[in-house]
Design a protein around this motif. Structure first.
Motif, PDB file in Angstrom:
ATOM      1  N   ALA A 154      53.690  62.144  50.460  1.00 26.07           N
ATOM      2  CA  ALA A 154      53.330  61.261  49.342  1.00 26.07           C
ATOM      3  C   ALA A 154      54.588  60.778  48.623  1.00 26.07           C
ATOM      4  O   ALA A 154      54.684  59.606  48.232  1.00 26.07           O
ATOM      5  CB  ALA A 154      52.398  61.986  48.378  1.00 26.07           C
ATOM      6  N   ALA A 155      55.570  61.681  48.466  1.00 27.98           N
ATOM      7  CA  ALA A 155      56.817  61.296  47.794  1.00 27.98           C
ATOM      8  C   ALA A 155      57.590  60.268  48.608  1.00 27.98           C
ATOM      9  O   ALA A 155      58.301  59.427  48.052  1.00 27.98           O
ATOM     10  CB  ALA A 155      57.682  62.540  47.557  1.00 27.98           C
ATOM     11  N   LEU A 156      57.458  60.314  49.948  1.00 28.25           N
ATOM     12  CA  LEU A 156      58.163  59.356  50.792  1.00 28.25           C
ATOM     13  C   LEU A 156      57.643  57.936  50.626  1.00 28.25           C
ATOM     14  O   LEU A 156      58.320  56.974  50.998  1.00 28.25           O
ATOM     15  CB  LEU A 156      58.037  59.767  52.264  1.00 28.25           C
ATOM     16  N   LEU A 157      56.454  57.789  50.077  1.00 24.50           N
ATOM     17  CA  LEU A 157      55.883  56.456  49.886  1.00 24.50           C
ATOM     18  C   LEU A 157      56.402  55.777  48.627  1.00 24.50           C
ATOM     19  O   LEU A 157      56.171  54.584  48.436  1.00 24.50           O
ATOM     20  CB  LEU A 157      54.354  56.551  49.823  1.00 24.50           C
ATOM     21  N   GLU A 158      57.108  56.527  47.781  1.00 25.79           N
ATOM     22  CA  GLU A 158      57.528  55.982  46.490  1.00 25.79           C
ATOM     23  C   GLU A 158      58.828  55.186  46.541  1.00 25.79           C
ATOM     24  O   GLU A 158      58.935  54.128  45.917  1.00 25.79           O
ATOM     25  CB  GLU A 158      57.654  57.118  45.464  1.00 25.79           C
ATOM     26  N   PRO A 159      59.886  55.683  47.256  1.00 27.42           N
ATOM     27  CA  PRO A 159      61.162  54.957  47.221  1.00 27.42           C
ATOM     28  C   PRO A 159      61.042  53.540  47.777  1.00 27.42           C
ATOM     29  O   PRO A 159      60.181  53.251  48.610  1.00 27.42           O
ATOM     30  CB  PRO A 159      62.086  55.817  48.101  1.00 27.42           C
ATOM     31  N   ARG A 160      61.923  52.686  47.331  1.00 30.24           N
ATOM     32  CA  ARG A 160      62.001  51.320  47.848  1.00 30.24           C
ATOM     33  C   ARG A 160      63.282  51.174  48.656  1.00 30.24           C
ATOM     34  O   ARG A 160      64.327  51.669  48.276  1.00 30.24           O
ATOM     35  CB  ARG A 160      61.998  50.298  46.686  1.00 30.24           C
ATOM     36  N   GLY A 161      63.194  50.523  49.771  1.00 25.53           N
ATOM     37  CA  GLY A 161      64.377  50.351  50.610  1.00 25.53           C
ATOM     38  C   GLY A 161      63.969  50.236  52.063  1.00 25.53           C
ATOM     39  O   GLY A 161      62.861  49.788  52.383  1.00 25.53           O
ATOM     40  N   GLU A 162      64.856  50.654  52.958  1.00 25.65           N
ATOM     41  CA  GLU A 162      64.582  50.535  54.380  1.00 25.65           C
ATOM     42  C   GLU A 162      63.549  51.573  54.800  1.00 25.65           C
ATOM     43  O   GLU A 162      63.634  52.750  54.446  1.00 25.65           O
ATOM     44  CB  GLU A 162      65.872  50.757  55.180  1.00 25.65           C
ATOM     45  N   GLU A 220      64.489  60.148  49.055  1.00 25.94           N
ATOM     46  CA  GLU A 220      65.478  59.142  49.409  1.00 25.94           C
ATOM     47  C   GLU A 220      66.373  59.626  50.556  1.00 25.94           C
ATOM     48  O   GLU A 220      66.610  58.898  51.530  1.00 25.94           O
ATOM     49  CB  GLU A 220      66.340  58.785  48.191  1.00 25.94           C
ATOM     50  N   SER A 221      66.847  60.876  50.447  1.00 24.45           N
ATOM     51  CA  SER A 221      67.708  61.416  51.500  1.00 24.45           C
ATOM     52  C   SER A 221      66.949  61.574  52.808  1.00 24.45           C
ATOM     53  O   SER A 221      67.498  61.323  53.891  1.00 24.45           O
ATOM     54  CB  SER A 221      68.283  62.774  51.071  1.00 24.45           C
ATOM     55  N   ALA A 222      65.691  61.990  52.714  1.00 25.77           N
ATOM     56  CA  ALA A 222      64.891  62.188  53.922  1.00 25.77           C
ATOM     57  C   ALA A 222      64.685  60.866  54.655  1.00 25.77           C
ATOM     58  O   ALA A 222      64.866  60.775  55.878  1.00 25.77           O
ATOM     59  CB  ALA A 222      63.552  62.823  53.570  1.00 25.77           C
ATOM     60  N   LEU A 223      64.317  59.814  53.929  1.00 33.92           N
ATOM     61  CA  LEU A 223      64.106  58.513  54.563  1.00 33.92           C
ATOM     62  C   LEU A 223      65.394  57.962  55.152  1.00 33.92           C
ATOM     63  O   LEU A 223      65.392  57.381  56.249  1.00 33.92           O
ATOM     64  CB  LEU A 223      63.531  57.525  53.546  1.00 33.92           C
ATOM     65  N   ARG A 224      66.496  58.151  54.439  1.00 31.42           N
ATOM     66  CA  ARG A 224      67.778  57.652  54.936  1.00 31.42           C
ATOM     67  C   ARG A 224      68.168  58.352  56.230  1.00 31.42           C
ATOM     68  O   ARG A 224      68.633  57.707  57.186  1.00 31.42           O
ATOM     69  CB  ARG A 224      68.862  57.854  53.870  1.00 31.42           C
ATOM     70  N   LEU A 225      67.947  59.681  56.298  1.00 30.68           N
ATOM     71  CA  LEU A 225      68.299  60.405  57.518  1.00 30.68           C
ATOM     72  C   LEU A 225      67.397  59.982  58.684  1.00 30.68           C
ATOM     73  O   LEU A 225      67.879  59.780  59.802  1.00 30.68           O
ATOM     74  CB  LEU A 225      68.198  61.915  57.288  1.00 30.68           C
ATOM     75  N   VAL A 226      66.109  59.837  58.421  1.00 28.20           N
ATOM     76  CA  VAL A 226      65.185  59.418  59.483  1.00 28.20           C
ATOM     77  C   VAL A 226      65.584  58.044  60.015  1.00 28.20           C
ATOM     78  O   VAL A 226      65.532  57.790  61.227  1.00 28.20           O
ATOM     79  CB  VAL A 226      63.732  59.416  58.964  1.00 28.20           C
ATOM     80  N   CYS A 227      66.004  57.150  59.110  1.00 25.75           N
ATOM     81  CA  CYS A 227      66.470  55.823  59.546  1.00 25.75           C
ATOM     82  C   CYS A 227      67.766  55.922  60.338  1.00 25.75           C
ATOM     83  O   CYS A 227      67.894  55.359  61.433  1.00 25.75           O
ATOM     84  CB  CYS A 227      66.671  54.920  58.336  1.00 25.75           C
ATOM     85  N   ASP A 228      68.757  56.657  59.785  1.00 27.69           N
ATOM     86  CA  ASP A 228      70.084  56.723  60.407  1.00 27.69           C
ATOM     87  C   ASP A 228      70.030  57.354  61.791  1.00 27.69           C
ATOM     88  O   ASP A 228      70.722  56.915  62.712  1.00 27.69           O
ATOM     89  CB  ASP A 228      71.048  57.502  59.515  1.00 27.69           C
ATOM     90  N   LYS A 229      69.222  58.393  61.924  1.00 24.38           N
ATOM     91  CA  LYS A 229      69.144  59.118  63.199  1.00 24.38           C
ATOM     92  C   LYS A 229      68.058  58.559  64.120  1.00 24.38           C
ATOM     93  O   LYS A 229      67.905  59.042  65.241  1.00 24.38           O
ATOM     94  CB  LYS A 229      68.880  60.605  62.947  1.00 24.38           C
ATOM     95  N   ARG A 230      67.333  57.568  63.626  1.00 24.59           N
ATOM     96  CA  ARG A 230      66.278  56.929  64.420  1.00 24.59           C
ATOM     97  C   ARG A 230      65.285  57.949  64.966  1.00 24.59           C
ATOM     98  O   ARG A 230      64.933  57.946  66.142  1.00 24.59           O
ATOM     99  CB  ARG A 230      66.889  56.108  65.559  1.00 24.59           C
ATOM    100  N   LEU A 231      64.843  58.825  64.087  1.00 22.16           N
ATOM    101  CA  LEU A 231      63.879  59.842  64.480  1.00 22.16           C
ATOM    102  C   LEU A 231      62.527  59.201  64.742  1.00 22.16           C
ATOM    103  O   LEU A 231      62.105  58.294  64.030  1.00 22.16           O
ATOM    104  CB  LEU A 231      63.755  60.916  63.396  1.00 22.16           C
ATOM    105  N   ARG A 232      61.852  59.691  65.757  1.00 25.65           N
ATOM    106  CA  ARG A 232      60.570  59.097  66.140  1.00 25.65           C
ATOM    107  C   ARG A 232      59.380  59.799  65.492  1.00 25.65           C
ATOM    108  O   ARG A 232      58.279  59.251  65.495  1.00 25.65           O
ATOM    109  CB  ARG A 232      60.422  59.151  67.663  1.00 25.65           C
TER     110      ARG A 232
END
Length: 396
Positions: free
Chosen positions: A254-262, A232-244
């Motif tokens: 694989a774990a990044l595919l589980e959370p629901r959200g942006e 969850e924290s990893a996806l949020r940071l990638v979104c917030d910082k607009r990492l490419r």
């Protein structure tokens, strides 16, 4: 090399964030300035060329500052994951001249010189161009110039990192100026800048950071850190910082595919640190709508193989790609004879980035007579020169 790169990165990138973790942010100028002060402090404490400085620290700006400082005086940095259950044993086997740690990470170490840094405060300043105070470095920093630069020496040892220990006790792997220069030349070449910011998916003591710091400095890449990696924290940071670029081990991806959200909009997904199942590669490509590259190497090899973004999709699903520039790949039978395409055998790698050797315990037979490193993994080459893994020890 790191001393020169740090100074030039400070000149070129200045106030750009080099390392950012929560409220802690250090620019490239800060890193060069503060590592100079710590280099002076290390020299004042009697740390000499070739001495081992062990860093048992949480991932953060402190680690990078101390690593650069040790390199500036010719000492050898040995990063040890502060969360590793065997960290005390790893530390003892290295017999360092100095240990730098943080509160409550290590027991008392009688007979060793230990510097415990203060609990890390906010390391940013509100005034642009003003370096943060060095108080968070405690007695390790001195307000004086560092010792003069050392003459070039390709054989000088620089950093020790450890294998994962999944197939036995972790081994201490030594890299010197020659190996780091090969990795820098491959990752950055002659260009400066244009480095995509990344979220670090491994501990800073891992080879993915420890041997790639020259590339990070030359490309001006911002490294983002999480106190503890979670999807969850990893996806949020990638979104917030607009990492490419999104990178991680197969387990992390694989774990990044589980959370629901942006879901972040990325241009490339990199999988490394172990074999990824074809179904995972497909799911990642479908979820993020971006090419997925499969990377492969063992810690001892320094550089390895990988698929490319413009390869056919099935390349990353079924193979770990072709050797990267300057890397030789060989698949051999039990007698050490190279096998033709389709022949299944042991995977060996060779390049100028291959480790100098093990420190302490380690099997010298990892080296073949012709300089190749035995990875311990098995696989075969297809007609296009791509490596298919059959069995892997995942030693990175």
């Amino acid at each position: 090399m790191l001393r020169l790169l740090a100074g030039e990165a400070a000149r070129r990138f200045g106030a750009r964030a080099a390392v950012e973790s929560g409220t802690s942010r250090l620019s490239f100028t800060d890193l060069d300035h503060l590592s100079d002060r710590v280099a002076a402090g290390l020299a004042h404490r009697g740390v000499r060329v070739g001495d081992v400085v062990a860093l048992v620290l949480p991932d953060g700006p402190e680690f990078v500052v101390c690593y650069l400082a040790a390199a500036k005086i010719g000492a050898v940095t040995a990063g040890i994951d502060a969360r590793h259950p065997a960290r005390l044993g790893l530390l003892t086997r290295l017999d360092p001249a100095l240990v730098v740690t943080a509160p409550r990470l290590l027991p008392s170490l009688p007979g060793r010189e230990v510097v415990t840094l203060p609990a890390s405060p906010r390391m940013t300043t509100d005034a642009p161009g003003v370096p943060p105070p060095a108080s968070w470095l405690g007695s390790l920093a001195r307000n004086e110039p560092p010792p003069p630069p050392l003459p070039p020496d390709p054989g000088r040892p620089v950093v020790i990192t450890h294998t994962s220990g999944r197939t036995g006790p972790p081994k201490a792997v030594l890299f010197g100026e020659r190996q780091l220069e090969a990795i820098r030349a491959h990752g950055a070449g002659v260009r400066w800048g244009r480095g995509d910011a990344r979220l670090l998916s491994h501990p800073m003591s891992h080879m993915a950071f420890a041997t790639r710091l020259p590339v990070i400095l030359q490309t001006g890449r911002t490294t983002y850190l999480l106190p503890r990696w979670d999807p969850e924290s990893a996806l949020r940071l990638v979104c917030d910082k607009r990492l490419r670029v999104l990178q991680g081990t197969p387990e992390q991806l694989a774990a990044l595919l589980e959370p629901r959200g942006e879901w972040p909009s990325v241009e490339l997904v990199l999988s490394s640190g172990g074999p990824a199942a074809p179904s995972l590669i497909r799911r990642l490509r479908e979820r993020f709508g971006a090419p997925v590259c499969n990377r492969y190497l063992c810690t001892e090899a320094g550089l390895g193989l990988g698929t490319r973004p413009d390869d056919p999709p099935e390349a990353a699903e079924l193979t770990v790609g072709r050797p990267r520039a300057g890397v030789d790949l060989s698949v051999r039978d039990e007698a050490g004879r190279p096998l033709p395409a389709g022949g299944e055998g042991e995977v060996l790698l060779r390049s100028h980035a291959v480790m100098s050797g093990y420190v302490g315990d380690g099997d010298a037979r990892v080296f073949a007579r012709d300089g190749f490193v035995r990875t311990g993994d098995t696989g075969f080459l297809d007609d296009l020169g791509r490596l298919h893994l059959v069995g892997t020890q995942s030693r990175t």
